[in-house]
Design a protein around this motif. Structure first.
Motif, mmCIF file in Angstrom:
data_model
loop_
_atom_site.group_PDB
_atom_site.id
_atom_site.type_symbol
_atom_site.label_atom_id
_atom_site.label_comp_id
_atom_site.label_asym_id
_atom_site.label_seq_id
_atom_site.Cartn_x
_atom_site.Cartn_y
_atom_site.Cartn_z
ATOM 1 N N SER A 155 0.838 -1.188 0.000
ATOM 2 C CA SER A 155 0.000 0.000 0.000
ATOM 3 C C SER A 155 0.872 1.236 0.000
ATOM 4 N N GLY A 156 0.392 2.309 -0.585
ATOM 5 C CA GLY A 156 1.040 3.602 -0.412
ATOM 6 C C GLY A 156 2.140 3.915 -1.398
ATOM 7 N N ARG A 157 2.216 5.159 -1.818
ATOM 8 C CA ARG A 157 3.178 5.579 -2.824
ATOM 9 C C ARG A 157 4.611 5.622 -2.277
ATOM 10 N N SER A 158 4.845 6.396 -1.230
ATOM 11 C CA SER A 158 6.201 6.507 -0.689
ATOM 12 C C SER A 158 6.677 5.176 -0.132
ATOM 13 N N LEU A 159 5.755 4.387 0.404
ATOM 14 C CA LEU A 159 6.113 3.074 0.936
ATOM 15 C C LEU A 159 6.647 2.166 -0.168
ATOM 16 N N ILE A 160 6.013 2.178 -1.319
ATOM 17 C CA ILE A 160 6.428 1.315 -2.419
ATOM 18 C C ILE A 160 7.871 1.601 -2.818
ATOM 19 N N ARG A 161 8.253 2.868 -2.820
ATOM 20 C CA ARG A 161 9.618 3.225 -3.218
ATOM 21 C C ARG A 161 10.653 2.664 -2.253
ATOM 22 N N LEU A 162 10.252 2.431 -0.999
ATOM 23 C CA LEU A 162 11.188 1.886 -0.021
ATOM 24 C C LEU A 162 11.511 0.422 -0.280
ATOM 25 N N LEU A 163 10.707 -0.245 -1.106
ATOM 26 C CA LEU A 163 10.907 -1.665 -1.368
ATOM 27 C C LEU A 163 12.038 -1.931 -2.343
ATOM 28 N N GLU A 164 12.544 -0.894 -2.993
ATOM 29 C CA GLU A 164 13.590 -1.090 -3.989
ATOM 30 C C GLU A 164 14.821 -1.759 -3.394
ATOM 31 N N LYS A 165 15.042 -1.555 -2.106
ATOM 32 C CA LYS A 165 16.186 -2.181 -1.421
ATOM 33 C C LYS A 165 16.149 -3.697 -1.548
ATOM 34 N N LEU A 166 14.939 -4.270 -1.604
ATOM 35 C CA LEU A 166 14.798 -5.722 -1.704
ATOM 36 C C LEU A 166 15.268 -6.269 -3.052
ATOM 37 N N SER A 167 15.354 -5.394 -4.038
ATOM 38 C CA SER A 167 15.787 -5.853 -5.362
ATOM 39 C C SER A 167 17.301 -5.784 -5.517
ATOM 40 N N GLU A 168 17.985 -5.434 -4.429
ATOM 41 C CA GLU A 168 19.445 -5.325 -4.443
ATOM 42 C C GLU A 168 20.059 -6.488 -3.663
ATOM 43 N N ALA A 169 21.382 -6.586 -3.719
ATOM 44 C CA ALA A 169 22.086 -7.609 -2.948
ATOM 45 C C ALA A 169 21.943 -7.296 -1.457
ATOM 46 N N PRO A 170 21.817 -8.326 -0.606
ATOM 47 C CA PRO A 170 21.835 -9.760 -0.942
ATOM 48 C C PRO A 170 20.462 -10.321 -1.269
ATOM 49 N N TYR A 171 19.410 -9.518 -1.058
ATOM 50 C CA TYR A 171 18.043 -10.050 -1.099
ATOM 51 C C TYR A 171 17.634 -10.562 -2.476
ATOM 52 N N LYS A 172 18.148 -9.931 -3.522
ATOM 53 C CA LYS A 172 17.754 -10.333 -4.866
ATOM 54 C C LYS A 172 18.019 -11.806 -5.111
ATOM 55 N N LYS A 173 19.065 -12.331 -4.478
ATOM 56 C CA LYS A 173 19.425 -13.734 -4.681
ATOM 57 C C LYS A 173 19.036 -14.637 -3.512
ATOM 58 N N THR A 174 18.915 -14.077 -2.312
ATOM 59 C CA THR A 174 18.664 -14.928 -1.137
ATOM 60 C C THR A 174 17.180 -15.141 -0.861
ATOM 61 N N VAL A 175 16.325 -14.217 -1.271
ATOM 62 C CA VAL A 175 14.884 -14.371 -1.048
ATOM 63 C C VAL A 175 14.323 -15.361 -2.064
ATOM 64 N N ASP A 176 13.434 -16.240 -1.610
ATOM 65 C CA ASP A 176 12.791 -17.198 -2.518
ATOM 66 C C ASP A 176 11.577 -16.529 -3.158
ATOM 67 N N TRP A 177 11.834 -15.749 -4.196
ATOM 68 C CA TRP A 177 10.791 -14.938 -4.818
ATOM 69 C C TRP A 177 9.683 -15.779 -5.438
ATOM 70 N N THR A 178 9.986 -16.993 -5.855
ATOM 71 C CA THR A 178 8.968 -17.830 -6.501
ATOM 72 C C THR A 178 7.847 -18.219 -5.546
ATOM 73 N N LYS A 179 8.078 -18.035 -4.245
ATOM 74 C CA LYS A 179 7.059 -18.376 -3.252
ATOM 75 C C LYS A 179 6.240 -17.161 -2.814
ATOM 76 N N TRP A 180 6.527 -16.010 -3.397
ATOM 77 C CA TRP A 180 5.803 -14.779 -3.051
ATOM 78 C C TRP A 180 4.473 -14.692 -3.809
ATOM 79 N N TYR A 181 3.453 -14.196 -3.109
ATOM 80 C CA TYR A 181 2.167 -13.837 -3.705
ATOM 81 C C TYR A 181 1.893 -12.389 -3.310
ATOM 82 N N VAL A 182 1.756 -11.520 -4.305
ATOM 83 C CA VAL A 182 1.710 -10.078 -4.059
ATOM 84 C C VAL A 182 0.313 -9.519 -4.336
ATOM 85 N N PHE A 183 -0.182 -8.737 -3.385
ATOM 86 C CA PHE A 183 -1.488 -8.093 -3.472
ATOM 87 C C PHE A 183 -1.329 -6.614 -3.121
#
Length: 271
Positions: free
Chosen positions: A49-77
């Motif tokens: 939810s939220g505009r400014s909040l969404i921009r804070l999620l960009e950190k998750l697309s960087e190292a180490p999370y981009k490779k360590t998170v099991d993205w295939t198990k995510w369901y996004v709403f």
């Protein structure tokens, strides 16, 4: 009338010197919840939810999370969305795709956006139907107390007026108890037409995080967090109504947003 009482809930207050520190801890928090949910249930259901909040999620697309998170198990709403085209500048889906979703390997059929070709009323009805189908197959958990969907995490931004998702002060949507997803046509902030989770759905989540950044949110933070004296009308500040029934509430605040609080020294609490 809306039940504007404020039951006890488990709350974690985290205050950071700046947005960078907040973003770093938020990414780690989400990563840990994702790992725990995947281990326990085989998937991770998150509503944004939220505009400014969404921009804070960009950190998750960087190292180490981009490779360590099991993205295939995510369901996004989305806990709320603007009733605009998916390619419209006001679309939460578009912003999320641009800054986050397009940079990680979440499966496309695990991303659930609203029908932007329907009326806002029909879009809300269809979105609720989709969630109900996923509850039936237990992709989304079920609250034992009220049979509402039990998302693993709902992320909320905070507005200066105390609104969360698209639940605004004194709006009739605060009274809803049966609907999971509803709609509004009179948002005090543009665009006027939006869909939003109802309060019981938010309060049924396993984890809810409210994020506030900036001095303009300091008064709303103070009024939302400080103990009620029994005279405060919580319906005038929807964030006060976010009290997970059997879950945990975490506040992520930068120093400016927390500046009106008197019960902390600016140091983040730990899990």
């Amino acid at each position: 009338m809306a039940n504007c009482g404020e039951p006890e809930t488990r709350r974690d207050l985290r205050v950071f010197e700046d947005k960078y520190e907040l973003t770093t801890d938020l990414a780690e928090y989400i990563s840990q919840l994702s790992e725990s949910s995947v281990n326990d249930r085989g998937c991770f259901t998150v509503a944004l939810s939220g505009r400014s909040l969404i921009r804070l999620l960009e950190k998750l697309s960087e190292a180490p999370y981009k490779k360590t998170v099991d993205w295939t198990k995510w369901y996004v709403f989305w806990a709320d969305e603007r009733a605009v085209a998916k390619n419209h500048v006001d679309s939460n889906y578009k912003l999320t795709k641009d800054v986050f979703l397009s940079k990680v390997s979440i499966l496309s059929n695990h991303i659930f956006s609203i029908n932007d070709n329907a009326t806002v009323e029909d879009a809300a009805r269809e979105y609720e139907f989709t969630i109900r189908q996923l509850v039936k197959v237990r992709t989304i958990g079920v609250s034992e107390s009220n049979d509402c969907p039990k998302f693993d995490l709902i992320l909320l931004g905070l507005g200066p007026d105390g609104h969360v998702a698209s639940l605004f002060p004194h709006h009739p949507t605060l009274e809803l108890r049966e609907e999971w997803v509803t709609y509004i046509t009179d948002s005090p902030e543009p665009p006027p037409e939006r869909i939003t989770f109802a309060l019981p759905v938010i309060n049924s989540a396993s984890n809810v995080a409210i994020v506030a950044i900036g001095e303009e949110n300091a008064m709303a933070v103070q009024l939302s967090i400080l103990t009620d004296d029994g005279k405060f009308d919580a319906c005038s500040l929807p964030a006060r109504l976010i009290r997970p029934d059997n879950g945990k509430l975490v506040w992520f605040l930068d120093a400016l947003a927390a500046s009106a609080l008197n019960d902390n020294n600016g140091e983040p609490d730990k899990l």
